[in-house]
Design an enzyme around this catalytic site. Structure first.
Site, PDB file in Angstrom:
ATOM      1  N   GLU A   5       7.587   1.047   5.086  1.00  0.00           N
ATOM      2  CA  GLU A   5       7.106  -0.010   5.970  1.00  0.00           C
ATOM      3  C   GLU A   5       7.332  -1.346   5.280  1.00  0.00           C
ATOM      4  OE1 GLU A   5       2.830   0.197   6.426  1.00  0.00           O
ATOM      5  OE2 GLU A   5       2.843  -1.075   8.211  1.00  0.00           O
ATOM      6  N   HIS A   7       3.816   7.135   3.801  1.00  0.00           N
ATOM      7  CA  HIS A   7       4.755   6.011   3.670  1.00  0.00           C
ATOM      8  C   HIS A   7       4.324   5.057   2.567  1.00  0.00           C
ATOM      9  CE1 HIS A   7       1.869   4.220   6.654  1.00  0.00           C
ATOM     10  NE2 HIS A   7       2.111   3.100   6.004  1.00  0.00           N
ATOM     11  N   HIS A  56       0.827  -1.215   0.000  1.00  0.00           N
ATOM     12  CA  HIS A  56       0.000   0.000   0.000  1.00  0.00           C
ATOM     13  C   HIS A  56       0.852   1.253   0.000  1.00  0.00           C
ATOM     14  CE1 HIS A  56       0.449  -0.814   4.415  1.00  0.00           C
ATOM     15  NE2 HIS A  56       0.555   0.500   4.497  1.00  0.00           N
TER      16      HIS A  56
HETATM   17 CO    CO Z   1       1.117   1.261   6.325  1.00  0.00          CO
END
Ligand code: CO
Length: 134
Positions: free
Chosen positions: A129, A78, A7
């Site tokens: 991440e 992010h 994502h």
């Molecule tokens: Co995330």
């Protein structure tokens, strides 16, 4: 070690407005979900090849409150890449001289899977991440 892009998270000052924008473009948008343990309210947007997560601060000390102060109209917060194994990803990052945020250990993320974050200063200024894919 880097797998699929899971994502892209975008911090937004107004969730309703952000949801309406994507809905207006014909994209299915989830209802907002409060995640008090992460200090955010999230809307998930499923695209054919990845997801967008719209993040809004929830409660005091939200990890994205400072980001929105610096970026009042919102912005990309992010990226999240999938990895097969979070522990070996942590080792690999360490071997490459990339710092892991917090105590350096994986935590359970927004999707119930172990995640960790690399330090943006060690990643061309991007907060990245890593999420274990299964
Ligand atoms: Co995330």
């Amino acid at each position: 070690m880097i797998g699929r892009l899971n994502h892209i998270a975008i911090a937004v000052p107004d969730l309703d407005q952000a949801a309406a924008l994507y809905r207006g473009l014909g994209v299915p948008v989830s209802p907002p979900k409060d995640m008090p343990e992460h200090g955010v309210t999230v809307i998930f947007i499923d695209l054919p090849n990845t997801k967008i997560e719209l993040l809004h601060p929830l409660g005091d000390g939200s990890p994205i409150a400072g980001f929105l102060e610096k970026n009042p109209s919102g912005g990309i917060h992010h990226l999240c890449f999938e990895v097969d194994d979070i522990e070996s990803a942590a080792e690999k990052l360490k071997d490459e001289g990339i710092r892991v945020l917090g105590d350096g250990r994986a935590k359970i993320g927004a999707h119930g899977k172990p995640v960790l974050f690399a330090h943006p200063k060690d990643f061309q200024g991007a907060l990245v991440e890593f999420e274990q894919s299964s």
